[in-house]
Design a protein around this motif. Structure first.
Motif, short mmCIF file in Angstrom:
data_model
loop_
_atom_site.label_atom_id
_atom_site.label_comp_id
_atom_site.label_asym_id
_atom_site.label_seq_id
_atom_site.Cartn_x
_atom_site.Cartn_y
_atom_site.Cartn_z
N VAL A 51 32.66 -25.90 -24.90
CA VAL A 51 33.26 -24.61 -25.84
C VAL A 51 34.75 -25.63 -26.61
O VAL A 51 34.80 -26.67 -25.18
N GLN A 52 35.07 -25.38 -27.67
CA GLN A 52 36.43 -25.73 -27.37
C GLN A 52 37.89 -25.45 -28.11
O GLN A 52 36.86 -24.16 -28.70
N GLY A 53 38.60 -25.03 -27.41
CA GLY A 53 39.97 -24.03 -27.60
C GLY A 53 39.77 -22.74 -26.90
O GLY A 53 39.32 -22.04 -26.43
N ARG A 54 40.83 -22.69 -26.98
CA ARG A 54 41.28 -21.02 -26.55
C ARG A 54 40.66 -20.44 -26.13
O ARG A 54 40.08 -19.43 -25.33
N GLU A 55 40.34 -19.61 -27.30
CA GLU A 55 39.37 -18.34 -27.52
C GLU A 55 38.08 -18.77 -27.07
O GLU A 55 37.22 -17.76 -26.42
N ALA A 56 37.72 -19.79 -27.30
CA ALA A 56 36.08 -20.15 -27.16
C ALA A 56 36.38 -19.98 -25.46
O ALA A 56 35.30 -19.31 -24.80
N ILE A 57 37.70 -20.73 -24.51
CA ILE A 57 37.09 -21.08 -23.24
C ILE A 57 37.84 -19.47 -22.65
O ILE A 57 36.69 -18.69 -21.69
N VAL A 58 38.21 -18.28 -23.68
CA VAL A 58 38.67 -16.56 -22.61
C VAL A 58 36.69 -16.37 -23.20
O VAL A 58 36.67 -15.75 -22.30
N GLY A 59 36.23 -16.87 -24.20
CA GLY A 59 35.37 -15.78 -23.92
C GLY A 59 34.05 -16.28 -22.71
O GLY A 59 33.17 -15.60 -22.81
N LEU A 60 33.89 -17.90 -23.06
CA LEU A 60 33.90 -18.26 -21.59
C LEU A 60 33.76 -17.78 -20.33
O LEU A 60 32.75 -17.16 -19.54
N LEU A 61 34.77 -17.41 -20.22
CA LEU A 61 35.38 -16.84 -18.95
C LEU A 61 35.23 -15.59 -18.76
O LEU A 61 34.91 -14.79 -17.78
N ALA A 62 35.60 -14.57 -20.02
CA ALA A 62 35.16 -13.24 -19.57
C ALA A 62 33.44 -12.74 -19.80
O ALA A 62 33.02 -12.44 -18.28
N ARG A 63 32.65 -13.68 -19.96
CA ARG A 63 30.98 -13.30 -19.61
C ARG A 63 31.12 -13.87 -18.66
O ARG A 63 30.16 -13.74 -17.73
N LYS A 64 31.31 -15.18 -18.07
CA LYS A 64 31.13 -15.85 -16.30
C LYS A 64 31.69 -14.43 -15.67
O LYS A 64 31.01 -14.07 -14.61
N TRP A 65 32.72 -14.04 -15.65
CA TRP A 65 33.71 -13.02 -14.64
C TRP A 65 32.88 -11.64 -14.71
O TRP A 65 32.65 -10.90 -14.14
N THR A 66 31.90 -11.16 -15.41
CA THR A 66 31.61 -9.73 -16.23
C THR A 66 30.11 -9.90 -15.08
O THR A 66 29.19 -9.61 -14.93
N ARG A 67 29.34 -11.41 -15.25
CA ARG A 67 28.13 -11.58 -13.71
C ARG A 67 28.80 -11.99 -12.30
O ARG A 67 28.10 -11.80 -11.80
N GLU A 68 29.55 -12.20 -12.53
CA GLU A 68 30.38 -13.04 -10.88
C GLU A 68 31.06 -12.64 -10.67
O GLU A 68 32.38 -12.27 -10.86
N LEU A 69 30.59 -11.20 -9.55
CA LEU A 69 31.30 -10.45 -9.41
C LEU A 69 31.92 -10.89 -7.92
O LEU A 69 31.52 -11.66 -7.30
#
Length: 156
Positions: A51-69
């Motif tokens: 990924v590149q850029g803050r918006e993509a980083i936010v999206g990646l992390l939001a997906r990550k922490w939705t799955r990784e409880l």
């Protein structure tokens, strides 16, 4: 230009501080907060995702922490030089079925002069663990307490 101290070139002490600040940010599990440590056009490799850029980083992390409880992370300095830091880390989480995991990995970081990370390369492996094997115990969304063991103390 906004400054995100500590800034390069890093000393051992400032590199350790930078690593701990990153750990604390990630343990907040707040994608927007975490993204502010990176340049607007930061390039990431996270596992097999690029990924590149803050918006993509936010999206990646939001997906990550939705799955990784109940995610809890410990980072430790491995090496540093100039504007680069190498980190090893481990984190624990469970999925929505209740299965716990421990992930281990390495990150290579490169920083801009203002102290924002401009490049992050992460390699991560994980293994299922029993809940009784968990090692990372502290309040959720809080920094790891100063007296909680780190990776070296656990032998990770």
């Amino acid at each position: 230009m906004s400054i995100r101290a500590p800034v390069p070139p890093f000393t051992r002490e400032s590199a350790i501080e930078k690593v701990r600040l990153a750990e604390d940010g990630w343990n907040s599990r707040n994608p927007e907060r975490v993204s502010l440590a990176y340049t607007a056009d930061c390039k990431w490799r996270n596992r097999a995702e690029f990924v590149q850029g803050r918006e993509a980083i936010v999206g990646l992390l939001a997906r990550k922490w939705t799955r990784e409880l109940d995610y809890r992370l410990i980072k430790e300095l491995w090496a540093f030089d100039g504007n680069r830091i190498a980190v090893r880390f481990a984190y624990e989480y469970h999925d929505d079925s209740g299965q716990w995991y421990r992930a281990y990995g390495n990150e290579n970081w490169e920083f801009a002069a203002d102290g924002l990370m401009q490049h992050r390369l992460a390699s991560i492996n994980e293994a299922p663990i029993a809940a009784s094997e968990r090692k990372f115990h502290w309040d959720m969304n809080a920094p790891r307490p100063a007296d909680h063991p780190g990776l070296s103390e656990f032998g990770f």
